[in-house]
Design a protein around this motif. Structure first.
Motif, short mmCIF file in Angstrom:
data_model
loop_
_atom_site.label_atom_id
_atom_site.label_comp_id
_atom_site.label_asym_id
_atom_site.label_seq_id
_atom_site.Cartn_x
_atom_site.Cartn_y
_atom_site.Cartn_z
N TRP A 1 16.50 4.47 -37.81
CA TRP A 1 16.97 3.47 -36.85
C TRP A 1 17.69 2.32 -37.53
CZ3 TRP A 1 12.49 2.55 -32.78
CH2 TRP A 1 12.23 3.76 -32.13
N VAL A 2 17.23 1.94 -38.71
CA VAL A 2 17.86 0.82 -39.42
C VAL A 2 19.31 1.14 -39.73
CG1 VAL A 2 17.81 -0.59 -41.50
CG2 VAL A 2 15.67 0.06 -40.38
N GLN A 3 19.53 2.36 -40.24
CA GLN A 3 20.89 2.76 -40.57
C GLN A 3 21.74 2.91 -39.31
OE1 GLN A 3 21.11 6.37 -42.84
NE2 GLN A 3 23.35 6.38 -42.95
N ALA A 4 21.17 3.49 -38.27
CA ALA A 4 21.93 3.74 -37.04
C ALA A 4 22.30 2.44 -36.32
CB ALA A 4 21.12 4.63 -36.12
N ILE A 5 21.37 1.49 -36.27
CA ILE A 5 21.63 0.24 -35.56
C ILE A 5 22.46 -0.72 -36.41
CG2 ILE A 5 20.49 -1.83 -34.64
CD1 ILE A 5 18.30 0.02 -33.57
N GLY A 6 22.29 -0.65 -37.72
CA GLY A 6 23.11 -1.45 -38.63
C GLY A 6 22.89 -2.94 -38.47
N MET A 7 24.00 -3.68 -38.44
CA MET A 7 23.92 -5.14 -38.40
C MET A 7 23.61 -5.67 -37.00
SD MET A 7 24.39 -6.00 -41.49
CE MET A 7 24.69 -7.78 -41.32
N ASN A 8 23.72 -4.82 -35.99
CA ASN A 8 23.51 -5.27 -34.61
C ASN A 8 22.03 -5.20 -34.25
OD1 ASN A 8 24.05 -6.14 -32.02
ND2 ASN A 8 24.61 -4.10 -31.27
N ALA A 9 21.23 -6.05 -34.89
CA ALA A 9 19.78 -6.03 -34.68
C ALA A 9 19.46 -6.30 -33.20
CB ALA A 9 19.11 -7.06 -35.57
N VAL A 10 18.22 -5.98 -32.82
CA VAL A 10 17.83 -5.91 -31.42
C VAL A 10 17.15 -7.21 -30.98
CG1 VAL A 10 16.41 -4.66 -29.77
CG2 VAL A 10 17.59 -3.42 -31.58
N ASP A 11 17.56 -7.72 -29.82
CA ASP A 11 16.92 -8.90 -29.24
C ASP A 11 15.64 -8.56 -28.48
OD1 ASP A 11 19.08 -11.21 -29.53
OD2 ASP A 11 20.16 -9.42 -28.89
N LEU A 12 15.65 -7.40 -27.81
CA LEU A 12 14.55 -7.03 -26.91
C LEU A 12 14.28 -5.54 -27.02
CD1 LEU A 12 12.63 -7.60 -24.48
CD2 LEU A 12 14.59 -7.21 -22.98
N ILE A 13 13.00 -5.18 -27.09
CA ILE A 13 12.58 -3.77 -27.10
C ILE A 13 11.62 -3.57 -25.94
CG2 ILE A 13 11.38 -1.95 -28.37
CD1 ILE A 13 12.22 -3.40 -30.97
N LEU A 14 11.87 -2.55 -25.13
CA LEU A 14 10.95 -2.16 -24.06
C LEU A 14 10.16 -0.96 -24.53
CD1 LEU A 14 13.02 -2.49 -20.75
CD2 LEU A 14 11.88 -4.25 -22.09
N ASP A 15 8.86 -1.13 -24.70
CA ASP A 15 8.03 -0.08 -25.27
C ASP A 15 7.11 0.55 -24.24
OD1 ASP A 15 6.68 1.50 -27.33
OD2 ASP A 15 4.99 0.17 -26.94
N SER A 16 7.22 1.86 -24.08
CA SER A 16 6.29 2.62 -23.24
C SER A 16 5.60 3.71 -24.04
CB SER A 16 7.04 3.26 -22.06
OG SER A 16 7.98 4.21 -22.53
N ILE A 17 5.80 3.71 -25.35
CA ILE A 17 5.33 4.82 -26.19
C ILE A 17 4.06 4.45 -26.95
CG2 ILE A 17 5.94 6.34 -28.11
CD1 ILE A 17 8.87 6.07 -27.21
N GLY A 18 4.06 3.29 -27.61
CA GLY A 18 2.87 2.88 -28.34
C GLY A 18 2.90 3.25 -29.81
N PRO A 19 1.79 3.76 -30.35
CA PRO A 19 1.64 3.92 -31.80
C PRO A 19 2.67 4.83 -32.46
CG PRO A 19 -0.17 4.98 -30.61
CD PRO A 19 0.56 4.12 -29.64
N ALA A 20 3.22 5.80 -31.77
CA ALA A 20 4.16 6.74 -32.39
C ALA A 20 5.43 6.05 -32.90
CB ALA A 20 4.52 7.85 -31.41
N THR A 21 5.82 4.95 -32.28
CA THR A 21 7.07 4.29 -32.66
C THR A 21 6.91 2.80 -32.96
OG1 THR A 21 7.54 3.96 -30.29
CG2 THR A 21 8.55 5.87 -31.36
N PHE A 22 5.74 2.22 -32.69
CA PHE A 22 5.62 0.76 -32.69
C PHE A 22 5.98 0.13 -34.04
CE2 PHE A 22 3.85 -3.39 -31.75
CZ PHE A 22 4.07 -3.50 -30.39
N SER A 23 5.58 0.74 -35.13
CA SER A 23 5.84 0.12 -36.44
C SER A 23 7.33 0.05 -36.75
CB SER A 23 5.11 0.91 -37.55
OG SER A 23 5.60 2.24 -37.61
N GLN A 24 8.13 0.95 -36.15
CA GLN A 24 9.58 0.94 -36.40
C GLN A 24 10.27 -0.24 -35.76
OE1 GLN A 24 9.66 5.40 -35.14
NE2 GLN A 24 11.60 5.03 -36.19
N TYR A 25 9.67 -0.82 -34.75
CA TYR A 25 10.32 -1.91 -34.03
C TYR A 25 10.57 -3.11 -34.93
CZ TYR A 25 8.72 0.77 -29.94
OH TYR A 25 8.47 1.75 -29.02
N PHE A 26 9.66 -3.37 -35.86
CA PHE A 26 9.78 -4.55 -36.73
C PHE A 26 10.91 -4.39 -37.74
CE2 PHE A 26 5.44 -4.33 -35.17
CZ PHE A 26 5.27 -5.60 -34.65
#
Length: 332
Positions: free
Chosen positions: A213-238
């Motif tokens: 995700w870091v490479q794909a999103i690049g410099m356009n970091a995210v202002d808001l994340i809507l999470d419905s998944i939980g532990p499988a992806t949560f650590s990647q959000y930071f």
């Protein structure tokens, strides 16, 4: 009236079609002849937790139809009105959050029936541009998406929102609403088919859930994340969220327990908020936003009431993209 009840056990196999009395509206209520209703994952969760000791329940939270009768104190001019139902009961003001939202379809009788009776304040005029199928399946998902994006997430035009797990009604509604106000929208999915479908929506990009995700999103970091998944992806959000960014949690499809990297939380001052459903005020604002931008729900499939078990099995298999709708006003 025909109705789908859940009784005698747990799971989809305990659904039954039956005939029940229609009932009459009490003071302050309206009786609606339903044209279409929507399914939600909430219905699956409720069925999984019920036992043979539980009383029969009419499931279903979403619905749209025509008012056929009104109770005392309700203007009779409403009879004949085409309306959409707000399934979140007894929650008028946005800031007066109930401990547990009272939602149509459990414990209150729901919309998988030919008629439903609800408080007058829980209906709103159906926009003419929406079909019955579009109107009948939108309420719970659209309300949840609206509150997550705007009340909790405070999303603004030009900001970047990430929606992991693009698939169901909440995620697709959130993508459409965010794009409508001029936000940049990135979604993720494990499924290439769903990523391709997502590219038909007005979004910025659709990422493989397993990609960097870091490479794909690049410099356009995210202002808001809507999470419905939980532990499988949560650590990647930071790894991709901006300082002072916000994570709004409205589901936990991969489990309840997460481990949060504390320094990744407090150094960049990330906000984590929870949300569920929404108020009457937000429902009216959500409908106004849909109508202003002529937003149409993404419809995955439409089933007759007699095929309710097939519709739920389709949802259970997690193959849907958008809303699953039940057509009610036709005798099959």
């Amino acid at each position: 009236m025909r109705a789908i009840i859940h009784a005698g056990g747990s799971g989809i196999h305990s659904l039954q079609q039956t005939e029940l009395p229609e009932g009459l509206p009490s003071a302050g209520e309206v009786k609606i002849r339903l044209k279409a209703a929507g399914l939600n994952h909430r219905d699956l969760f409720l069925m999984a937790e019920r036992t043979d000791a539980d009383s029969p329940l009419i499931l279903g939270s979403d619905g749209a139809g025509i008012i056929e009768a009104v109770g005392e104190g309700v203007d009779e001019l409403l009879i004949g009105s085409e309306v959409i139902i707000n399934p979140c009961l007894d929650w008028a003001k946005t800031k007066q959050v109930p401990t547990v939202p009272n939602i149509l379809g459990g414990p209150t009788a729901g919309t998988l029936a030919e008629y439903v009776i609800v408080p007058e304040e829980n209906v709103i005029r159906k926009p003419p541009y929406l079909s019955w199928e579009e109107a009948g399946g939108l309420s719970l998902a659209a309300l949840t998406a609206y509150r997550a994006l705007f009340t909790k997430g405070q999303l603004q035009p030009g900001q970047h929102v990430l929606i992991p797990g693009i698939s169901g009604g909440v995620a697709t509604f959130a993508a459409l609403m965010a794009a409508a106000i001029g936000a940049h929208v990135t979604v993720t999915s494990r499924s290439e088919v769903k990523r391709q479908k997502a590219l038909d929506l007005p979004i910025t990009s659709a990422l493989d859930s397993h990609a960097d995700w870091v490479q794909a999103i690049g410099m356009n970091a995210v202002d808001l994340i809507l999470d419905s998944i939980g532990p499988a992806t949560f650590s990647q959000y930071f790894e991709v969220i901006k300082p002072n960014g916000t994570i709004v949690v409205f589901g936990a499809s991969s489990g309840d327990d997460i481990t949060i990297p504390m320094r990744s939380l407090f150094f960049p001052q990330v906000n984590i908020k929870g949300t569920s459903m929404g108020s009457h005020e937000e429902f009216a604002a959500m409908m106004a936003l849909l109508e202003q931008h002529s937003i149409r729900p993404v419809i995955d499939s439409v089933y007759p009431l007699s095929e309710i078990d097939l519709a739920f099995k389709h949802m259970e298999q997690s193959q849907q993209f958008g809303n699953i709708v039940i057509r009610i006003d036709e005798r099959d």
